[in-house]
Scaffold this motif. Structure first.
Motif, PDB file in Angstrom:
ATOM      1  N   LYS A  52       0.827  -1.203   0.000  1.00 56.82           N
ATOM      2  CA  LYS A  52       0.000   0.000   0.000  1.00 56.82           C
ATOM      3  C   LYS A  52       0.861   1.254   0.000  1.00 56.82           C
TER       4      LYS A  52
ATOM      5  N   LEU B 173      -8.150   7.492  -1.413  1.00 59.01           N
ATOM      6  CA  LEU B 173      -7.380   6.922  -0.314  1.00 59.01           C
ATOM      7  C   LEU B 173      -8.249   6.671   0.908  1.00 59.01           C
ATOM      8  N   PHE B 174      -9.128   7.631   1.206  1.00 57.06           N
ATOM      9  CA  PHE B 174      -9.917   7.495   2.431  1.00 57.06           C
ATOM     10  C   PHE B 174     -11.040   6.472   2.294  1.00 57.06           C
ATOM     11  N   ALA B 175     -11.353   6.067   1.068  1.00 61.85           N
ATOM     12  CA  ALA B 175     -12.361   5.019   0.902  1.00 61.85           C
ATOM     13  C   ALA B 175     -11.694   3.657   0.774  1.00 61.85           C
ATOM     14  N   SER B 176     -10.355   3.620   0.884  1.00 63.14           N
ATOM     15  CA  SER B 176      -9.651   2.359   0.648  1.00 63.14           C
ATOM     16  C   SER B 176      -9.196   1.736   1.968  1.00 63.14           C
ATOM     17  N   LYS B 177      -8.403   0.680   1.858  1.00 60.05           N
ATOM     18  CA  LYS B 177      -7.957  -0.013   3.060  1.00 60.05           C
ATOM     19  C   LYS B 177      -6.673   0.566   3.643  1.00 60.05           C
ATOM     20  N   ILE B 178      -6.287   1.753   3.160  1.00 55.07           N
ATOM     21  CA  ILE B 178      -5.092   2.387   3.723  1.00 55.07           C
ATOM     22  C   ILE B 178      -5.418   2.964   5.097  1.00 55.07           C
ATOM     23  N   THR B 179      -4.598   2.668   6.089  1.00 55.42           N
ATOM     24  CA  THR B 179      -4.807   3.298   7.394  1.00 55.42           C
ATOM     25  C   THR B 179      -4.148   4.668   7.379  1.00 55.42           C
TER      26      THR B 179
END
Ligand SMILES: Nc1ncnc2c1ncn2[C@@H]1O[C@H](COP(=O)(O)OP(=O)(O)O)[C@@H](O)[C@H]1O
Ligand SMILES: [Mg+2]
Lengths: 549, 252
Positions: free
Chosen positions: A309, A396-402
């Protein structure tokens, strides 16, 4: 002509409104700037009067012509160097260009409005920074009102010629070369000039020359014989004749000056008639004609050692920097600074410290270089990468990135860039200076950990003000507050680094070079990690509460 | 499955979404219908973790979006109302990027990307930078990105806006096919006809409140006048009656 006046009036209003959002604040700012100007004027006036009254016993001549020439020459060179990029950006990259072109306005009017406004902007500076020297001369020589009036006009019109010179070059070139490319070329030329000037100053090193009487007399007689050929001398003749109440001669010289300026001005307008339109056209059409197919395989894949990621975001940012001209134009000056800086580094490195100095000042300078290069490469670039996400950030904020992963992914590029610069300086240092073990340890500590600190500061302070909006000018993408905080923290890091230098000097006396070096290394390391990780922690906590509007 | 529990959001004085309780089952296409400014986008942003609810929460496949956002987001494919994506990436690079940040294996991402490009007839634009795409093509690439990690819940804000009739039909068929495969599909729209034709169940939202919910048949049953069509009901519920009278009065 009426159109030009309207454009000018709008420009003034925009400049005034852009001082601050709030009406009251705007007035306070305007008054503040005015007061600062008056103070500068007063101080420079005192300085010039002091200089004019100065009698040098050896050379028994008045310094006035020399000082006036130097002042005008500095202003002229500064204006000339700056005017290329100033004129280019006002003529081609103003945000209102599209709007103006859709109105029933002639390109000539747009050009005129922008040129006159730029002259005005520049002459305000000159009014506060150059005019005091003329006023000072008048006061010393008890001149009359005509002197003050004509020299005032002279100063106000002073930017016309350098700006016109820039326009002569830019307008025809922009017809051939895309203005964005031209902007890069001008930047390179400016940097080369910068290097040349710094280099000449280093080589000439005035501190060696103005020591003997002979050298001093030499300098002056040389200066005076050269001065006759300076174009700025016209201003000196004007000033002197007016001050001596040779009104007729003075006004005659002034008239010549007016004719030259007016000629340059008219020539600019003529030139703009059949060149400005094409240059603007290039800007307008470029987006629609450039469809480039890209091979996915050829692209940069240098971050495969990172977690997926984080790697994905970092590689995407590299692509954006390379392809987005707006972004690369704003990152380019940073690289350019580093180039200048690299040059100075080499020059300074060449100088051996003298044996009887209590502190090794050249070592001190070396450390300063590590701090500065980390500051430029890491702290300047990190926030820019963070905020360029702008409106696409929802991906990015809708993905699995913390939020931690997001922050560390923005940390990668500035960190590696800083490390690369420092590695280069470090290798250079090893070869040129043959440093002691202590020096190596302390340098490595700073070179290694400073990019870490600066990158974490850059990323985490940006995360504390997460505003993601679209902006035309990438320089304005970083919120003012963040710039302020980062600058302050940057300076604090300079201070801390210097603290370590002195601490090292102390420890060397107690423990000897090697142990002191190791101690400093460990101390810097622990401190960097403590500060860096806690900042990143706070930053990622803030990002957890971000709302994407 | 989507389940909201007293989902509420206020923007200062404005109550954009008020105590929303809805359940969308897997295999179902749920239409979230409401006029402009009703709170549809706000709801969707809360469902997908882009906005924090003032009160309440939402469960995605049983996972609380507030307690375990990353896990929940992994189940969602979001298609927002405007396709803002990285202009300087090519369509393919963008899909791979999204695949990476959803932890999809590169091989299956490649396969899936090619499938999607073919489905949307975007093959010859796959390696062109997105800045050169038309609005509809951008929207397609965003839909593609939402599908790349094979989510079980698809959340779609105002679909078919900006798509040509052919592509709109394609999207409708796609959504139906996905629902048949057991996916949960939540779409918002202000266009009645779309809701009526595409959705199994419809929730009508107005000024942040859910004012009616059910299948089209059930909704028809609720109307005052049993012969009235859904449009009348919609206008009746959302206070559009006045507008309708006005239109009648003007003789249209
Ligand atoms: N960030 C915000 N700040 C303040 N008010 C907002 C914000 N976002 C939306 N609103 C308001 O909330 C209401 C619902 O908006 P939205 O959910 O976008 O409606 P729509 O149903 O058309 O998608 C509107 O009145 C809108 O003006
Ligand atoms: Mg909406």
């Amino acid at each position: 002509m009426k159109n030009v006046l309207i454009l000018l009036r709008t420009n003034f209003r925009i400049s005034y409104n852009s001082l601050a959002k709030n009406k009251k604040l705007r007035l306070i700012f305007a008054i503040g700037i005015g007061v600062a100007g008056v103070v500068a004027f007063y101080l420079l006036l005192r300085l010039s009067r002091f200089l004019y009254n100065l009698k040098i016993p050896l050379v028994n001549i008045s310094l006035a012509p020399l000082i006036l020439n130097i002042v005008m020459l500095i202003a002229f060179i500064y204006l000339l160097l700056g005017s290329f990029s100033i004129m280019l950006s006002t003529l081609y990259f103003s945000s209102d260009t599209m709007l103006l072109l859709s109105l029933p306005l002639k390109e000539r009017d747009v050009f005129l409005g922008r040129f006159v406004f730029t002259v005005f902007e520049e002459s305000i500076w000159l009014l506060f920074l150059m005019y005091p020297f003329f006023v000072g001369y008048g006061v010393v020589n008890q001149a009359n009102m005509i002197f003050y009036a004509e020299t005032l006009l002279f100063v106000l019109l002073f930017p016309v010629i350098p700006l016109a010179v820039a326009v002569f070059v830019i307008l025809p070139l922009a017809k051939k070369i895309h203005p964005r490319k031209l902007q890069n070329i001008i930047m390179v030329i400016n940097v080369v000039f910068g290097i040349l000037i710094v280099g000449t100053m280093q080589i000439a090193n005035p501190s060696y020359q103005i020591v003997s009487k002979d050298a001093l007399t030499n300098l002056f007689s040389h200066g005076f014989s050269l001065m006759r050929f300076l174009p700025t001398n016209i201003g000196v003749y004007l000033t002197m004749s007016l001050a001596e109440r040779n009104i007729l001669i003075g006004t005659f010289i002034f008239a010549i000056y007016l004719v030259i300026s007016a000629g340059a001005f008219c020539f600019c307008i003529l030139l703009s008639l059949n060149t400005y339109k094409e240059g603007l056209g290039k800007i307008r059409t470029v987006q629609y004609v450039k469809i480039v197919k890209r091979k996915a395989e050829k692209e940069f894949k240098g971050f495969s050692f990172l977690p997926t990621k984080i790697k994905a975001v970092a590689e995407k940012d590299v692509k954006m920097i390379r392809r987005d001209q707006k972004l690369s134009v704003s990152i380019f000056p940073i690289i350019a600074y580093l180039a200048v800086f690299f040059f100075i580094f080499v020059v300074v490195l060449g100088k051996k410290p003298s044996a009887n100095e209590p502190l090794d000042l050249s070592f001190f300078t070396l450390l300063f270089f590590f701090v500065f290069s980390s500051y430029m490469a890491s702290l300047q670039i990190a926030p820019m990468l963070f905020y360029t996400e702008s409106r696409s950030v929802w991906v990015l904020f809708a993905s699995k990135i913390t939020s931690q992963e997001l922050l560390w992914s923005k940390f990668v590029i500035p960190f590696l860039l800083g490390e690369a610069m420092n590695a280069l300086f470090f290798i250079l240092m090893i070869f040129v200076r043959h440093p002691s073990i202590n020096m190596i340890l302390v340098s490595v500590a700073l070179a290694l950990f400073l990019p870490f600190i600066f990158s974490t500061i850059g990323v985490s302070t940006s995360a504390m003000f997460p505003v993601f909006k679209e902006v035309k000018n990438p320089k304005k993408i970083i919120p003012g507050k963040v710039v302020l905080i980062q600058t302050v923290m940057g300076y604090a890091m300079f201070g801390i680094a210097f603290g370590f230098f002195f601490l090292n000097n102390l420890l060397v006396k107690v423990w000897g070079g090697t142990v002191a070096g190791i101690a400093i290394f460990i101390l810097v390391g622990i401190l960097s990690f403590a500060i860096g990780f806690s900042l990143m922690f706070v930053g990622s906590r803030r990002l957890n509460y971000v709302e994407i509007q | 499955m989507i389940e909201t529990k007293n989902l509420t959001k206020d923007f200062g004085k404005l109550l954009a979404v008020n105590n929303l309780n809805i359940t969308v089952n897997s295999g179902e296409i749920y239409g979230f219908l409401g006029p402009n400014g009703a709170g549809k986008t706000t709801t969707i942003k809360m469902l997908t973790g882009l906005l924090k609810p003032t009160k309440g929460t939402a469960l995605i496949d049983g996972i609380d979006i507030l307690k375990d956002p990353i896990q929940a987001k992994g189940h969602i494919g979001l298609i927002p109302d405007s396709p803002m994506v990285y202009q300087k990436l090519t369509g393919r690079e963008f899909l791979y990027f999204v695949a990476d940040i959803f932890e999809v294996q590169r091989d299956s991402a490649k396969k899936k990307a090619n499938e999607i490009f073919e489905m949307f007839s975007l093959q010859d634009k796959a390696d062109v930078m997105i800045e050169n795409y038309s609005y509809g093509m951008k929207q397609k690439i965003v839909i593609a990105a939402a599908l790349i990690h094979n989510p079980s819940v698809l959340i779609f804000d105002e679909p078919t806006v900006g798509l040509d009739p052919g592509s709109a039909k394609l999207v409708k068929d796609l959504l139906r096919a996905l629902a048949e495969k057991g996916k949960t599909i939540f779409m918002s729209t202000h266009i009645l006809e779309i809701a009526e034709r595409m959705c199994d169940r419809i929730g009508i939202i107005n000024q942040g409140e859910l004012i009616a919910e059910g299948t089209i048949k059930e909704l028809r049953g609720k109307a005052k006048d049993k012969t009235a069509n859904l449009e009348d009901l919609f206008l009746e519920l959302t206070g559009g009656e006045d507008t309708k009278d006005l239109i009648k009065f003007l003789g249209y």
